[in-house]
Design an enzyme around this catalytic site. Structure first.
Site, PDB file in Angstrom:
ATOM      1  N   ASP A 279      -4.474   1.932   6.027  1.00 45.68           N
ATOM      2  CA  ASP A 279      -3.635   1.029   6.820  1.00 45.68           C
ATOM      3  C   ASP A 279      -4.401  -0.202   7.298  1.00 45.68           C
ATOM      4  O   ASP A 279      -4.132  -0.741   8.366  1.00 45.68           O
ATOM      5  CB  ASP A 279      -3.032   1.758   8.033  1.00 45.68           C
ATOM      6  CG  ASP A 279      -2.305   3.023   7.619  1.00 45.68           C
ATOM      7  OD1 ASP A 279      -1.581   2.963   6.617  1.00 45.68           O
ATOM      8  OD2 ASP A 279      -2.488   4.062   8.269  1.00 45.68           O
TER       9      ASP A 279
ATOM     10  N   LYS B 213      -4.246  -3.696   3.100  1.00 45.86           N
ATOM     11  CA  LYS B 213      -4.650  -3.995   1.716  1.00 45.86           C
ATOM     12  C   LYS B 213      -3.548  -4.714   0.945  1.00 45.86           C
ATOM     13  O   LYS B 213      -3.816  -5.625   0.167  1.00 45.86           O
ATOM     14  CB  LYS B 213      -5.033  -2.695   0.982  1.00 45.86           C
ATOM     15  CG  LYS B 213      -6.246  -2.019   1.583  1.00 45.86           C
ATOM     16  CD  LYS B 213      -6.555  -0.701   0.901  1.00 45.86           C
ATOM     17  CE  LYS B 213      -5.573   0.407   1.223  1.00 45.86           C
ATOM     18  NZ  LYS B 213      -5.581   0.867   2.620  1.00 45.86           N
TER      19      LYS B 213
ATOM     20  N   GLY C 146       1.299   3.094   1.710  1.00 45.42           N
ATOM     21  CA  GLY C 146       2.391   2.224   2.135  1.00 45.42           C
ATOM     22  C   GLY C 146       1.830   0.821   2.226  1.00 45.42           C
ATOM     23  O   GLY C 146       1.251   0.453   3.235  1.00 45.42           O
ATOM     24  N   HIS C 147       1.930   0.071   1.153  1.00 48.86           N
ATOM     25  CA  HIS C 147       1.357  -1.271   1.137  1.00 48.86           C
ATOM     26  C   HIS C 147       2.434  -2.291   1.478  1.00 48.86           C
ATOM     27  O   HIS C 147       3.364  -2.516   0.708  1.00 48.86           O
ATOM     28  CB  HIS C 147       0.704  -1.559  -0.226  1.00 48.86           C
ATOM     29  CG  HIS C 147      -0.502  -0.697  -0.470  1.00 48.86           C
ATOM     30  ND1 HIS C 147      -1.176  -0.639  -1.648  1.00 48.86           N
ATOM     31  CD2 HIS C 147      -1.158   0.145   0.361  1.00 48.86           C
ATOM     32  CE1 HIS C 147      -2.195   0.199  -1.530  1.00 48.86           C
ATOM     33  NE2 HIS C 147      -2.191   0.694  -0.329  1.00 48.86           N
TER      34      HIS C 147
HETATM   35  P1  IMP Z   1      -2.017  13.233   2.124  1.00 55.77           P
HETATM   36  O1  IMP Z   1      -2.658  12.086   1.423  1.00 55.77           O
HETATM   37  O2  IMP Z   1      -0.530  13.101   2.227  1.00 55.77           O
HETATM   38  O3  IMP Z   1      -2.444  14.551   1.564  1.00 55.77           O
HETATM   39  O4  IMP Z   1      -2.545  13.226   3.648  1.00 55.77           O
HETATM   40  C1  IMP Z   1      -3.907  13.499   3.971  1.00 55.77           C
HETATM   41  C2  IMP Z   1      -4.383  12.614   5.126  1.00 55.77           C
HETATM   42  O5  IMP Z   1      -4.460  11.266   4.689  1.00 55.77           O
HETATM   43  C3  IMP Z   1      -3.458  12.606   6.341  1.00 55.77           C
HETATM   44  O6  IMP Z   1      -4.254  12.475   7.499  1.00 55.77           O
HETATM   45  C4  IMP Z   1      -2.627  11.367   6.151  1.00 55.77           C
HETATM   46  O7  IMP Z   1      -2.134  10.854   7.364  1.00 55.77           O
HETATM   47  C5  IMP Z   1      -3.672  10.431   5.535  1.00 55.77           C
HETATM   48  N1  IMP Z   1      -3.076   9.398   4.690  1.00 55.77           N
HETATM   49  C6  IMP Z   1      -2.553   9.532   3.465  1.00 55.77           C
HETATM   50  N2  IMP Z   1      -2.135   8.347   2.996  1.00 55.77           N
HETATM   51  C7  IMP Z   1      -2.421   7.436   3.935  1.00 55.77           C
HETATM   52  C8  IMP Z   1      -2.251   6.033   4.014  1.00 55.77           C
HETATM   53  O8  IMP Z   1      -1.765   5.361   3.093  1.00 55.77           O
HETATM   54  N3  IMP Z   1      -2.680   5.442   5.160  1.00 55.77           N
HETATM   55  C9  IMP Z   1      -3.263   6.146   6.167  1.00 55.77           C
HETATM   56  N4  IMP Z   1      -3.449   7.453   6.132  1.00 55.77           N
HETATM   57  C10 IMP Z   1      -3.029   8.101   5.029  1.00 55.77           C
END
Ligand code: IMP
Length: 430
Positions: free
Chosen positions: A17, A20, A44-45
């Protein structure tokens, strides 16, 4: 004779976040090829064009540029449903301007991966849960490495899909039923949609690795767009509170098939303060007024899940670790405007670990959870900087903050974001 191109990897330097999407979008006109190389629809870009907000979860952020090439590499876990949704939305708004290619070797996120993601989080319960996005990312990568996953090429052919899915589903249903006490998923409920996905995505599937190498040989500028952030890397992040992929610059080559020797420079996107979403240690987290102010002013709510992000001052210890791991050439500093209005700005320069001062970040969650931040303080600024288009136009305190980051990381800050729009950016020869 063709001259070789330029391959740049753009990574998030913190816990994701960092902004990017906006940075990729800002440099977009100068880029020929945009590539996603890891992660999936957990990203989430956000790109804001003329006040209109567009969130890419799976598609590369260069999709809005006419005639450019956008590639989803083999390292991505590919969610066909999300892909078709995003493609459809861009199409209906007349914004599908780039050429889009998907690697046949990318693994497919199947409906059972999402079921398993949620079941596993529940099973872990309080104290062990990761706080995932629930998008099936972890279970899909597990299948990849366990060699029981389905790749994009497997869902293009009906018979191949049926055979591979039947086996995979039998295995998954056993786990869902016996381990998690859930309801098994009937084959037909997955096979029919997956077959339709295969037909719909077929026109986009092409040997992405060969295409990228050819683009490189033909002198194109290629940006490998990392998702999440360095501190969420499966090896170097705050394990187990990480995502399941290699978010660091090195992952860019595994996830695309480009040779490492093609690397030109590494761009790190750094938010002017720190945020984190999900569980896991964050030494500079502020649970009081400051955290709330940053969250409010920075709109710090997840682009994918809507969850409130944890906020705090910049963590220089973590940032230096990130610079080292990624071999960063230049920093794109984002959201500097969010700090406007603060009387003083603090930076965490070391940790107090049970009475011992340390400036070392080692990714061990247990140790990190015991670290208390040691701050240095500097004057803040009151002016609204969101209209500044040149470095010299920034208040002195803001310029000093940027210089401080450069001095302590040893990396130049080439781009500064002063607002969400594409144009609210100070370019210092980036
Ligand atoms: P997962 O990628 O859904 O398995 O989540 C694993 C960890 O990465 C969790 O703490 C999510 O909140 C974090 N996470 C996954 N994608 C993002 C992102 O795009 N931005 C920030 N945190 C993320």
């Amino acid at each position: 004779m063709s001259s070789k191109g330029r391959v740049e990897v753009l990574v998030g330097a913190q816990w994701g976040d960092e902004g990017k999407g906006k940075v990729v979008d800002t440099i977009g006109p100068r880029v020929d090829v945009f590539v996603r190389y890891q992660g999936g629809a957990n990203a989430g870009h956000t790109v804001i064009v003329d006040g209109e907000k567009i969130i890419f979860k799976l598609l590369p952020s260069g999709m809005l540029y006419p005639g450019k090439l956008c590639v989803i590499g083999n390292g991505v876990v590919f969610d066909p449903e999300q892909f078709l949704k995003e493609v459809g939305e861009l199409h209906s708004r007349g914004l599908d301007r780039a050429r889009l290619v998907v690697s046949p070797h990318a693994h497919v996120v199947m409906p059972y991966h999402k079921v398993l993601d949620k079941a596993q989080e529940e099973f872990r319960g309080k104290g062990h849960m990761i706080g995932t996005t629930g998008r099936g990312i972890g279970p899909c990568y597990v299948d990849k490495y366990a060699r029981s996953g389905l790749r994009v090429e497997d869902i293009l052919d009906d018979e191949r899909l049926r055979v591979r899915l039947s086996y995979a589903l039998e295995e998954k249903n056993t786990i869902i039923k016996k381990l998690y006490g859930g309801t098994p998923m009937p084959l037909s409920e997955i096979y029919e949609p997956a077959r339709a996905w295969g037909k719909a995505i077929a026109p986009y599937v092409e040997d992405a690795s060969a295409l990228l190498c050819e683009s490189y040989k033909n002198g194109k500028r290629i940006v490998l767009e990392g998702a999440q952030g360095t501190l969420l890397d499966v090896d170097y992040g705050t394990y187990p509170y990480v995502t399941s992929s290699s978010t660091t610059a090195a992952g860019g080559f595994i996830g695309t098939g480009l040779p490492i020797s093609a690397l030109d420079r590494v761009i790190a996107v750094v938010k002017a303060y720190t945020t984190r979403v999900g569980e896991g240690p964050m030494p500079t987290e502020d649970k009081g007024d400051l955290g709330e102010r940053l969250r409010d002013r920075g709109g710090e709510f997840g682009a994918v899940t809507g969850r409130a992000r944890r906020c705090g001052w910049l963590d220089m210890v973590a940032l230096k670790y990130s610079m080292r791991l990624n071999g960063v050439s230049v920093i794109a500093l984002t959201k500097l405007d969010v700090l406007s209005g603060e009387d003083e700005i603090k930076v965490c320069t070391s940790y107090d670990l049970e009475g011992v001062k340390t400036d070392r970040f080692n990714g061990d969650s247990e140790t990190l959870a015991k670290c208390r931040p040691v701050f240095e303080s500097m004057p803040g600024w009151k002016e609204n900087i969101s209209d500044c288009s040149a470095f010299d136009a920034l208040p002195e305190a803001a310029r000093n903050y940027v210089a401080y980051i450069e001095k302590h990381t040893g990396v130049p800050v080439g781009l500064i974001g002063v607002g969400p729009d594409r144009h609210q950016t100070i370019d210092r020869g980036f």
